[in-house]
Design a protein around this motif. Structure first.
Motif, short mmCIF file in Angstrom:
data_model
loop_
_atom_site.label_atom_id
_atom_site.label_comp_id
_atom_site.label_asym_id
_atom_site.label_seq_id
_atom_site.Cartn_x
_atom_site.Cartn_y
_atom_site.Cartn_z
N LYS A 120 -70.67 -7.02 31.75
CA LYS A 120 -71.25 -7.09 30.41
C LYS A 120 -71.71 -8.51 30.08
CE LYS A 120 -70.79 -2.87 28.75
NZ LYS A 120 -69.88 -2.60 27.65
N TYR A 121 -72.91 -8.56 29.53
CA TYR A 121 -73.49 -9.77 28.94
C TYR A 121 -73.80 -10.87 29.97
CZ TYR A 121 -72.27 -7.60 24.56
OH TYR A 121 -72.18 -6.71 23.54
N ILE A 122 -73.99 -10.53 31.22
CA ILE A 122 -74.59 -11.48 32.16
C ILE A 122 -76.09 -11.30 32.06
CG2 ILE A 122 -74.93 -12.05 34.59
CD1 ILE A 122 -72.09 -11.67 35.16
N THR A 123 -76.71 -12.13 31.26
CA THR A 123 -78.15 -12.06 31.04
C THR A 123 -78.88 -13.31 31.52
OG1 THR A 123 -77.83 -12.94 28.80
CG2 THR A 123 -77.84 -10.54 29.06
N SER A 124 -78.13 -14.31 32.02
CA SER A 124 -78.74 -15.55 32.51
C SER A 124 -77.82 -16.16 33.55
CB SER A 124 -78.97 -16.53 31.36
OG SER A 124 -77.73 -16.90 30.76
N PHE A 125 -78.33 -17.19 34.23
CA PHE A 125 -77.51 -17.83 35.25
C PHE A 125 -76.34 -18.58 34.62
CE2 PHE A 125 -76.40 -21.37 38.06
CZ PHE A 125 -76.12 -20.68 39.23
N SER A 126 -76.54 -19.18 33.45
CA SER A 126 -75.44 -19.89 32.80
C SER A 126 -74.32 -18.92 32.42
CB SER A 126 -75.95 -20.62 31.55
OG SER A 126 -76.53 -19.69 30.64
N ALA A 127 -74.70 -17.69 32.02
CA ALA A 127 -73.67 -16.69 31.72
C ALA A 127 -72.94 -16.27 33.00
CB ALA A 127 -74.32 -15.48 31.06
N PHE A 129 -72.48 -18.21 35.60
CA PHE A 129 -71.59 -19.32 35.95
C PHE A 129 -70.34 -19.30 35.08
CE2 PHE A 129 -70.09 -23.69 35.44
CZ PHE A 129 -69.91 -24.06 36.77
N SER A 130 -70.50 -19.01 33.80
CA SER A 130 -69.34 -18.94 32.91
C SER A 130 -68.40 -17.82 33.34
CB SER A 130 -69.81 -18.71 31.47
OG SER A 130 -68.71 -18.55 30.60
N PHE A 131 -68.97 -16.67 33.76
CA PHE A 131 -68.13 -15.57 34.21
C PHE A 131 -67.41 -15.93 35.51
CE2 PHE A 131 -67.52 -11.67 36.68
CZ PHE A 131 -66.74 -10.94 35.80
N SER A 132 -68.10 -16.62 36.41
CA SER A 132 -67.46 -17.05 37.66
C SER A 132 -66.31 -18.02 37.38
CB SER A 132 -68.49 -17.72 38.57
OG SER A 132 -67.90 -18.24 39.73
N LEU A 133 -66.50 -18.90 36.42
CA LEU A 133 -65.46 -19.86 36.04
C LEU A 133 -64.26 -19.15 35.45
CD1 LEU A 133 -64.81 -22.91 35.77
CD2 LEU A 133 -65.83 -22.82 33.50
N GLU A 134 -64.50 -18.18 34.56
CA GLU A 134 -63.40 -17.43 33.95
C GLU A 134 -62.63 -16.64 35.00
OE1 GLU A 134 -64.69 -14.99 30.75
OE2 GLU A 134 -65.72 -16.61 29.69
N THR A 135 -63.35 -16.07 35.95
CA THR A 135 -62.69 -15.27 36.98
C THR A 135 -61.79 -16.14 37.85
OG1 THR A 135 -64.53 -13.71 37.00
CG2 THR A 135 -63.09 -13.73 38.94
N GLN A 136 -62.32 -17.31 38.27
CA GLN A 136 -61.56 -18.16 39.18
C GLN A 136 -60.33 -18.74 38.50
OE1 GLN A 136 -61.84 -18.75 42.38
NE2 GLN A 136 -60.04 -20.08 42.29
N LEU A 137 -60.45 -19.17 37.27
CA LEU A 137 -59.35 -19.82 36.56
C LEU A 137 -58.46 -18.82 35.84
CD1 LEU A 137 -61.18 -22.96 35.10
CD2 LEU A 137 -59.87 -22.75 37.21
N ILE A 139 -58.70 -17.31 33.06
CA ILE A 139 -58.47 -17.69 31.66
C ILE A 139 -58.75 -16.51 30.73
CG2 ILE A 139 -58.94 -20.12 32.02
CD1 ILE A 139 -61.76 -19.72 31.12
N GLY A 140 -59.01 -15.34 31.30
CA GLY A 140 -59.17 -14.14 30.49
C GLY A 140 -60.63 -13.85 30.18
N TYR A 141 -60.96 -12.59 30.13
CA TYR A 141 -62.32 -12.18 29.82
C TYR A 141 -62.48 -11.97 28.32
CZ TYR A 141 -62.63 -11.33 34.83
OH TYR A 141 -62.64 -11.48 36.18
N GLY A 142 -63.64 -12.40 27.83
CA GLY A 142 -63.99 -12.17 26.43
C GLY A 142 -64.99 -11.04 26.34
N THR A 143 -66.18 -11.38 25.93
CA THR A 143 -67.22 -10.35 25.85
C THR A 143 -67.74 -9.98 27.23
OG1 THR A 143 -68.86 -12.11 25.52
CG2 THR A 143 -67.91 -11.08 23.56
#
Length: 359
Positions: A120-127, A129-137, A139-143
């Protein structure tokens, strides 16, 4: 090492001059104990081949490479490895969203009928990257979160977590290994900048002093040396034995104060011909001090080297101790310095150096 029958060792001049003088040449071991030997290649082809082989060997031993790196390069490797890992999987998540058609979905909360949004809500490369960072660390999924109905997303998530855990274990292990290396204890061992030739227990000896700068004692201390002699284009190496007072070759049980190790300069000594009058042999004396840490039993080693111009004739080390007003032993601040010896060197067992001031 015999001198001329009429020769004598002049006190002031000999004590203030270096034992041997020769043109400087490249060290094999620096004073700090690092290897200074480098292989020089003449042809560019062989140089490229050698560099390629060096990189190949380094890649085959990543653990040893990372542990032996300086801390600034280790921190750089730590940061760059994680950033590269996040970027790599950000590209994969963005590619997955592109192949699945998620980038064309306007509203991920209300996708077209029959379309499953993988993340959900991966609409750009920055999104991504943010999802990859959350997954690795973790830190929990949000939206943004992966869909359980997308097998590709579940598989990619598992691969990222497995590789991420492997990377964390590798980096953490390297940090622990660097912090717990016994060589760090060896950094507290300091050698005298110069070696001296003087009288010890009635013998003419080459003497080296070492001190432990930390209060944590070392045990089972031994000192040995290797003599490297350069004769023409050949480099020869010979072992030398060093002794400690009346302990002989036995290990010193405790290293909490400065220790003076000595090597008798007898005709059987490999150092004897190198110090003979008129000898032009280039040599380097590499000294190795091995010890055990009292608490852990880990072994550590410290080394240094002495060139012929770093050996002083008819000298001795300063007092190792002094007693304060309370009667306590303290290490003298001049314990590594050298001074002319009041007891002259035995002229029947010590060479004349370039007939400097001698007949």
């Amino acid at each position: 090492m015999t001198s001329k029958s009429k020769g004598s060792v002049p006190g002031d001049k000999a004590s203030s001059s270096l034992l041997l003088s020769s043109p400087p040449y490249q060290r094999l071991i620096t004073k700090e104990g690092r290897c200074a030997f480098r292989v020089s290649l003449s042809s560019s082809g062989s140089r490229r081949k050698s560099l390629h082989r060096a990189w190949l060997l380094a890649m085959q031993d990543l653990w040893g490479l990372l542990v032996n790196l300086r801390w600034r390069w280790t921190l750089l490797a730590f940061c760059s490895s994680f950033v590269a890992h996040w970027l790599f999987f950000a590209c994969l998540w963005y590619l997955l969203a592109h192949l699945n058609g998620d980038l064309d979905v306007q509203d991920h909360d209300a996708p077209p009928q029959g379309h499953v949004v993988c993340v959900k809500y991966i609409t750009s490369f920055s999104a991504a990257f943010s999802f990859s960072l959350e997954t690795q660390l973790t830190i929990g999924y949000g939206t943004m979160f992966p869909s359980g109905d997308c097998p590709s997303a579940i598989a990619l998530l598992a691969v990222q977590m497995l590789l991420g855990l492997m990377l964390e274990v590798f980096i953490t292990g390297a940090f622990v290994a660097k912090l717990s290396r016994p060589q760090k204890q060896a950094g507290a061992i300091q050698f005298s900048p110069q070696a001296v030739v003087g009288q010890h227990l009635g013998q003419t000896c080459l003497m080296v002093r070492a001190t432990n700068l930390l209060k944590r004692p070392l045990v089972d201390v031994k000192l040995s040396a290797v003599l490297y002699k350069c004769e023409g284009q050949a480099l020869h190496q010979t072992s030398l034995d060093f002794y400690l007072d009346h302990l002989g070759q036995k290990a010193c049980p405790l290293f909490i104060f400065p220790l003076t190790f000595y090597h008798p300069l007898e005709p059987q000594s490999p150092l004897y011909p190198a110090l003979c009058e008129g000898s032009s042999t280039n040599f380097e004396l590499v000294v190795f001090l091995s010890a055990l840490q009292e608490g852990t039993g880990d072994s550590c080693q410290k080394r240094t080297s002495y060139l012929r111009q770093e050996i002083k004739l008819n000298n001795c080390f300063g007092p190792a101790f002094r007693i304060d007003s309370r009667g306590r032993y303290t290490v003298s601040s001049q314990h590594l310095s050298t001074a002319p010896s009041n007891e002259p060197v035995n002229k029947d067992s010590v060479v004349q150096i370039n007939s400097d001031g001698m007949e």
